[in-house]
Design a protein around this motif. Structure first.
Motif, PDB file in Angstrom:
ATOM      1  N   UNK A  72     -26.183 -18.892 -40.329  1.00  0.00           N
ATOM      2  CA  UNK A  72     -27.403 -19.034 -41.140  1.00  0.00           C
ATOM      3  C   UNK A  72     -28.662 -18.843 -40.279  1.00  0.00           C
ATOM      4  N   UNK A  73     -28.661 -19.471 -39.108  1.00  0.00           N
ATOM      5  CA  UNK A  73     -29.812 -19.349 -38.198  1.00  0.00           C
ATOM      6  C   UNK A  73     -30.076 -17.903 -37.822  1.00  0.00           C
ATOM      7  N   UNK A  74     -28.999 -17.207 -37.445  1.00  0.00           N
ATOM      8  CA  UNK A  74     -29.154 -15.827 -36.966  1.00  0.00           C
ATOM      9  C   UNK A  74     -29.604 -14.910 -38.097  1.00  0.00           C
ATOM     10  N   UNK A  75     -29.059 -15.153 -39.290  1.00  0.00           N
ATOM     11  CA  UNK A  75     -29.447 -14.332 -40.447  1.00  0.00           C
ATOM     12  C   UNK A  75     -30.922 -14.578 -40.777  1.00  0.00           C
ATOM     13  N   UNK A  76     -31.368 -15.836 -40.647  1.00  0.00           N
ATOM     14  CA  UNK A  76     -32.775 -16.157 -40.919  1.00  0.00           C
ATOM     15  C   UNK A  76     -33.682 -15.387 -39.962  1.00  0.00           C
ATOM     16  N   UNK A  77     -33.358 -15.424 -38.677  1.00  0.00           N
ATOM     17  CA  UNK A  77     -34.193 -14.732 -37.682  1.00  0.00           C
ATOM     18  C   UNK A  77     -34.210 -13.220 -37.944  1.00  0.00           C
ATOM     19  N   UNK A  78     -33.040 -12.669 -38.234  1.00  0.00           N
ATOM     20  CA  UNK A  78     -32.971 -11.224 -38.479  1.00  0.00           C
ATOM     21  C   UNK A  78     -33.703 -10.844 -39.766  1.00  0.00           C
ATOM     22  N   UNK A  79     -33.634 -11.714 -40.773  1.00  0.00           N
ATOM     23  CA  UNK A  79     -34.335 -11.441 -42.032  1.00  0.00           C
ATOM     24  C   UNK A  79     -35.838 -11.449 -41.833  1.00  0.00           C
ATOM     25  N   UNK A  80     -36.328 -12.423 -41.053  1.00  0.00           N
ATOM     26  CA  UNK A  80     -37.781 -12.528 -40.847  1.00  0.00           C
ATOM     27  C   UNK A  80     -38.284 -11.338 -40.035  1.00  0.00           C
ATOM     28  N   UNK A  81     -37.594 -11.059 -38.923  1.00  0.00           N
ATOM     29  CA  UNK A  81     -38.118 -10.053 -38.003  1.00  0.00           C
ATOM     30  C   UNK A  81     -37.646  -8.638 -38.308  1.00  0.00           C
ATOM     31  N   UNK A  82     -36.528  -8.516 -39.025  1.00  0.00           N
ATOM     32  CA  UNK A  82     -36.023  -7.190 -39.375  1.00  0.00           C
ATOM     33  C   UNK A  82     -36.697  -6.648 -40.624  1.00  0.00           C
ATOM     34  N   UNK A  83     -37.638  -7.407 -41.187  1.00  0.00           N
ATOM     35  CA  UNK A  83     -38.428  -7.018 -42.366  1.00  0.00           C
ATOM     36  C   UNK A  83     -37.569  -6.643 -43.566  1.00  0.00           C
ATOM     37  N   UNK A  84     -36.407  -7.269 -43.666  1.00  0.00           N
ATOM     38  CA  UNK A  84     -35.494  -6.941 -44.760  1.00  0.00           C
ATOM     39  C   UNK A  84     -34.629  -8.168 -44.984  1.00  0.00           C
ATOM     40  N   UNK A  85     -34.711  -8.769 -46.178  1.00  0.00           N
ATOM     41  CA  UNK A  85     -33.905  -9.973 -46.391  1.00  0.00           C
ATOM     42  C   UNK A  85     -32.405  -9.671 -46.350  1.00  0.00           C
ATOM     43  N   UNK A  86     -31.672 -10.521 -45.653  1.00  0.00           N
ATOM     44  CA  UNK A  86     -30.218 -10.336 -45.546  1.00  0.00           C
ATOM     45  C   UNK A  86     -29.545 -11.551 -46.158  1.00  0.00           C
ATOM     46  N   UNK A  87     -28.542 -11.286 -46.986  1.00  0.00           N
ATOM     47  CA  UNK A  87     -27.792 -12.363 -47.603  1.00  0.00           C
ATOM     48  C   UNK A  87     -26.666 -12.783 -46.640  1.00  0.00           C
ATOM     49  N   UNK A 123     -35.450  -2.606 -29.996  1.00  0.00           N
ATOM     50  CA  UNK A 123     -35.258  -1.256 -29.457  1.00  0.00           C
ATOM     51  C   UNK A 123     -36.370  -0.392 -30.042  1.00  0.00           C
ATOM     52  N   UNK A 124     -37.260   0.071 -29.196  1.00  0.00           N
ATOM     53  CA  UNK A 124     -38.403   0.904 -29.590  1.00  0.00           C
ATOM     54  C   UNK A 124     -39.163   0.323 -30.786  1.00  0.00           C
ATOM     55  N   UNK A 125     -39.492  -0.955 -30.697  1.00  0.00           N
ATOM     56  CA  UNK A 125     -40.304  -1.588 -31.726  1.00  0.00           C
ATOM     57  C   UNK A 125     -39.551  -2.006 -32.974  1.00  0.00           C
ATOM     58  N   UNK A 126     -38.268  -1.733 -33.034  1.00  0.00           N
ATOM     59  CA  UNK A 126     -37.456  -2.121 -34.187  1.00  0.00           C
ATOM     60  C   UNK A 126     -36.483  -3.211 -33.765  1.00  0.00           C
ATOM     61  N   UNK A 127     -36.178  -4.132 -34.696  1.00  0.00           N
ATOM     62  CA  UNK A 127     -35.184  -5.166 -34.383  1.00  0.00           C
ATOM     63  C   UNK A 127     -33.814  -4.634 -34.789  1.00  0.00           C
TER      64      UNK A 127
ATOM     65  N   UNK B  38     -42.217 -10.611 -28.000  1.00  0.00           N
ATOM     66  CA  UNK B  38     -43.442 -11.297 -28.419  1.00  0.00           C
ATOM     67  C   UNK B  38     -44.289 -10.409 -29.338  1.00  0.00           C
ATOM     68  N   UNK B  39     -44.381  -9.121 -29.023  1.00  0.00           N
ATOM     69  CA  UNK B  39     -45.189  -8.252 -29.887  1.00  0.00           C
ATOM     70  C   UNK B  39     -44.578  -8.174 -31.284  1.00  0.00           C
ATOM     71  N   UNK B  40     -43.248  -8.214 -31.380  1.00  0.00           N
ATOM     72  CA  UNK B  40     -42.592  -8.231 -32.707  1.00  0.00           C
ATOM     73  C   UNK B  40     -42.982  -9.487 -33.480  1.00  0.00           C
ATOM     74  N   UNK B  41     -43.012 -10.619 -32.772  1.00  0.00           N
ATOM     75  CA  UNK B  41     -43.357 -11.884 -33.427  1.00  0.00           C
ATOM     76  C   UNK B  41     -44.816 -11.859 -33.897  1.00  0.00           C
ATOM     77  N   UNK B  42     -45.693 -11.365 -33.037  1.00  0.00           N
ATOM     78  CA  UNK B  42     -47.113 -11.276 -33.415  1.00  0.00           C
ATOM     79  C   UNK B  42     -47.283 -10.366 -34.634  1.00  0.00           C
TER      80      UNK B  42
END
Lengths: 337, 128
Positions: A72-87, A123-127, B38-42
């Motif tokens: 759950x934790x890992x999916x939450x982080x990936x959903x927030x930062x990957x800009x795409x909600x994951x179930x 990787x190059x600005x993408x999670x 950090x830049x991703x978080x910002x």
């Protein structure tokens, strides 16, 4: 100072070990073996966004609720930062069990996740995924752990990027860029393996050469973009007409070749007739109108035709194809000596 | 704090205070998790809070650091309270993300620096 130097050495060897891998599973196994020298943790995970697989390295007696919370934790982080909600339900969890260490042998069944470090893999600005270090102890990680873990995270990102590049180079080497079928180079290698296997064991092996009839006229009339589209359409018809272990490759131009391991002459003839019939009955879109196409097919088969080499098997199928063309096209011909 | 307080104060004062704070957060957190993460978080925090406070979208973030020039200009067009609320939201979102990643490890390093500055901003904004 001596302790920091020792830890830096361990960090260096951990990074080296990680960089020797070629896939997320190998990275997790390698990290799982090396990370206990740097951190005290209950589980280590790598969630790979591309196929949504979470590779988890955890202690033998790790209770399921602990694992669930990690996921759950890992999916939450990936959903927030990957800009795409994951179930959470979409994620496939692959668990690798590590042996219990002496100080953790008594992992209680009710152990819960008390602390974690979870970092995205950029990787190059993408999670592209995230990694996580988890513990049943509260406040298990400090600033130095975070610094070391982020260095490991960057190495994992670099290794995964390298793996992706390798995999795309491999794809370019074996696939035809237009039709996405295997290319001739792959066909030659695969045929060498299959003929060797069949010649040694005596199991049947059939080869089929397929050529689109009057394809030059199609290109001249409708243009090459339409011709390319039709080639892709025929390629997908061929792919959908064969069995799981068969190989379909683009031999060149409008010519395709199929390797059918284990298929007798009768079986391969039935498959060839099915392909010919399917193409004949298909409507091909040209943009302005619909078009009907036909194919000619030549078959050679081991052991029926007593081929002694892969080159001979190809030559026989080619001769049969030539015979189908001469016989009026839109037909299947079996090699006759 | 009442809406409308802080009128008559130069917004630059609040903007500069927060921009210094963001620079400090960047320096502390990048030493812990590196510039790429950090830049991703910002960027994630700016995108989220920028929906309610669009002037924040003019903050430019890359692995090299934070570009502050444009946001300084945008901030001049707003009241100090609006600027304060926007930056406060951004910093709250960042601490929320730091907490999701590393629980208290990053925030423990940041709070001693962040809290006094936010208090200072609140004090400035509440001046009549």
């Amino acid at each position: 100072m001596r302790l920091i130097f020792k830890n830096l050495n361990i960090l260096r060897s951990t990074i080296n070990a990680i960089s020797m891998n070629f896939d997320p599973k190998g990275i997790v196994e390698s990290a799982g073996t090396n990370l206990p020298h740097l951190f005290r943790f209950t589980s280590f995970g790598l969630l790979w966004k591309e196929d949504l697989v979470l590779h988890l390295y955890e202690e033998e007696a790790c209770p399921p609720p602990f694992t669930k919370k990690v996921v759950e934790n890992m999916v939450t982080v990936l959903s927030i930062l990957g800009r795409q909600p994951i179930d959470v339900g979409q994620v496939k969890v692959q668990i690798e069990r590590g042996g219990s260490k002496p100080d953790q042998a008594m992992l209680p069944a009710q152990a819960v996740l008390k602390s974690h470090l979870t970092l995205p893999l950029p990787v190059e600005g993408e999670v592209v995924g995230c990694i996580s270090l988890n513990s049943r102890e509260p406040n298990a990680f400090d600033v130095q752990d975070l610094q070391f873990f982020s260095v490991i995270g960057y190495q994992i990102s670099a290794t995964l990027k390298h793996c992706q590049q390798l995999s795309s180079i491999k794809n370019i080497a074996v696939y035809d860029t237009l039709t996405n079928l295997h290319n001739r180079r792959y066909f030659e290698e695969k045929l060498a393996i299959e003929t060797e296997k069949s010649f040694f064991t005596g199991t049947p092996l059939s080869l089929m050469m397929v050529d689109i009839d009057h394809f030059k006229k199609v290109n001249d009339t409708y243009g090459h973009p339409v011709g390319d589209k039709l080639l892709c359409h025929i390629a997908s018809l061929l792919k959908s007409s064969v069995r799981k272990d068969d190989t379909v490759a683009r031999y060149g131009g409008e010519e395709f070749v199929l390797i059918l391991p284990g298929a007798s002459l009768e079986v391969s003839f039935r498959i060839a007739e099915r392909i010919r019939d399917l193409v004949e009955k298909s409507d091909f879109e040209t943009g302005l109108s619909h078009l009907r196409l036909t194919v000619s097919i030549g078959i050679s088969s081991f052991p029926t035709h007593r081929a002694r080499s892969k080159e001979e098997l190809v030559k026989m199928a080619d001769q049969a194809l030539y015979s189908a063309k001469r016989g009026g096209r839109n037909q299947v011909r079996i090699f006759t000596p | 704090m009442k809406e409308g307080t802080g009128r008559g104060l130069p917004p630059d004062l609040i903007t500069d205070l927060y921009l210094n704070l963001l620079t400090e957060i960047w320096e502390i957190a990048s030493a812990l998790i590196g510039e790429a993460i950090l830049s991703l978080l910002f960027l994630s925090a700016i995108q989220k809070i920028g929906e309610r406070h669009p002037f924040l979208l003019s903050l430019k973030v890359s692995e090299e650091g934070i570009g502050l020039d444009r946001v300084r200009e945008e901030g001049k067009k707003l009241s100090p309270l609006e600027v304060h609320k926007g930056f406060q939201g951004l910093i709250n979102q960042l601490t929320h993300l730091f907490s999701a990643l590393a629980e208290g490890v990053i925030n423990k390093e940041l709070f001693p620096k962040v809290f006094p500055k936010i208090k200072e901003a609140e004090r400035i904004v509440s001046l009549k």
